[in-house]
Scaffold this active site. Structure first.
Site, PDB file in Angstrom:
ATOM      1  N   SER A  94      47.424  40.377  29.167  1.00  0.00           N
ATOM      2  CA  SER A  94      46.665  41.597  28.886  1.00  0.00           C
ATOM      3  C   SER A  94      47.649  42.749  28.833  1.00  0.00           C
ATOM      4  O   SER A  94      48.733  42.683  29.428  1.00  0.00           O
ATOM      5  CB  SER A  94      45.636  41.835  30.004  1.00  0.00           C
ATOM      6  OG  SER A  94      45.140  43.163  29.955  1.00  0.00           O
ATOM      7  N   TYR A 142      42.883  42.181  38.978  1.00  0.00           N
ATOM      8  CA  TYR A 142      43.132  41.778  37.587  1.00  0.00           C
ATOM      9  C   TYR A 142      44.553  42.163  37.168  1.00  0.00           C
ATOM     10  O   TYR A 142      45.288  41.339  36.612  1.00  0.00           O
ATOM     11  CB  TYR A 142      42.105  42.443  36.682  1.00  0.00           C
ATOM     12  CG  TYR A 142      42.238  42.101  35.217  1.00  0.00           C
ATOM     13  CD1 TYR A 142      41.770  40.885  34.724  1.00  0.00           C
ATOM     14  CD2 TYR A 142      42.786  43.000  34.314  1.00  0.00           C
ATOM     15  CE1 TYR A 142      41.868  40.571  33.380  1.00  0.00           C
ATOM     16  CE2 TYR A 142      42.887  42.701  32.967  1.00  0.00           C
ATOM     17  CZ  TYR A 142      42.432  41.486  32.503  1.00  0.00           C
ATOM     18  OH  TYR A 142      42.532  41.179  31.162  1.00  0.00           O
TER      19      TYR A 142
END
Length: 256
Positions: free
Chosen positions: A144, A157
């Site tokens: 990401s 995350y």
């Protein structure tokens, strides 16, 4: 162009979104596909039909990849399905939106186990297979932009994706003598089911678009195109890096 003729690819979390797009892209270029999700439903059925209609084989294996043993079994079952495995795409991932001071240990573990621990042991199982079969392989991890940039309220995350960035760099060196390449793909804001709320909330969407020089969300197919490149022999000298698919977001980012 059949860059993946006689190649088998396992794509985790491929019932929908980016994972499904990756499966269809690799199949369109000749690969046979092992699909994966927590449950087999109409989405998996539809994908198998689409892949079969391309003249390629497809199998769906259910597994919750937050459990390392499940991932090991998934990789080994994928190998048994068609007798070989050439490409491992670690696409499955989760995120939890919480204030840092409210995150529970259970929530932290779920994110880290899915986004990092499961991937670690899935790659390990794949590498053991490659060593035993005396063959090379390709790993593509779905990271990401938040392996690089902040994302307040998503601390676990970000930590998982930062860990994945370093794992990929480290394994690129360790696995190179085995002819196993490994890279990360880092999507930015992509029009997928996980961003449904964002896409349906104009104020939130406009705030995101302000940070994207191209002023639009990406499509799952944009990510799949890069995964296909990294999985192919066109990228035979490419390992150990992260490739952003973000419309310019990462180095233009300002937290609102």
């Amino acid at each position: 162009m059949n860059r993946f003729e006689n190649k088998i690819a396992l794509i985790t979390g491929s019932s929908q979104g980016i994972g499904a797009a990756c499966a269809l892209r690799l199949a369109s270029e000749g690969a046979d596909i092992i699909l994966n999700g927590r449950s087999y439903d109409e989405r998996g059925e539809g994908l198998i039909k689409q892949i079969n209609d391309m003249g390629r084989r497809a199998t769906f294996l259910t597994a919750d990849v937050s459990n390392p043993q499940n991932v090991i079994n998934l990789v080994n079952d994928a190998i048994k399905s068609y007798g070989q495995l050439d490409i491992l795409v670690n696409n499955a991932g989760v995120e939890k939106n919480h204030n840092f001071w409210e995150v529970t240990e259970q929530e932290y573990d779920f994110v880290m186990d899915t986004n990092l621990k499961g991937i670690f042991f899935g790659i390990q199982a794949f590498v053991k297979y490659c060593m035993g079969a005396n063959r090379g392989g390709v790993v593509v991890n779905m990271s990401s932009v938040h392996e690089e940039i902040i994302f307040p309220h998503f601390a676990a995350y970000c930590a998982s994706k930062g860990g994945l960035k370093m794992l990929t760099r480290d394994l690129a060196t360790e696995l190179a003598p085995l002819n196993v390449r490994i890279n990360n793909v880092a999507p930015g804001a992509i029009a997928t089911p996980i961003n449904k709320h964002l896409m349906e909330t104009p104020d939130l969407l406009n705030n995101v678009l302000k940070n994207i020089p191209m002023k639009k969300l990406g499509e799952p197919e944009d990510v799949a195109a890069l995964v296909a490149f990294l999985s192919s022999d066109d990228a035979k000298y490419v390992t150990g890096s992260t490739y952003f698919v973000d419309g310019g977001l990462t180095y233009h980012y300002e937290e609102q």
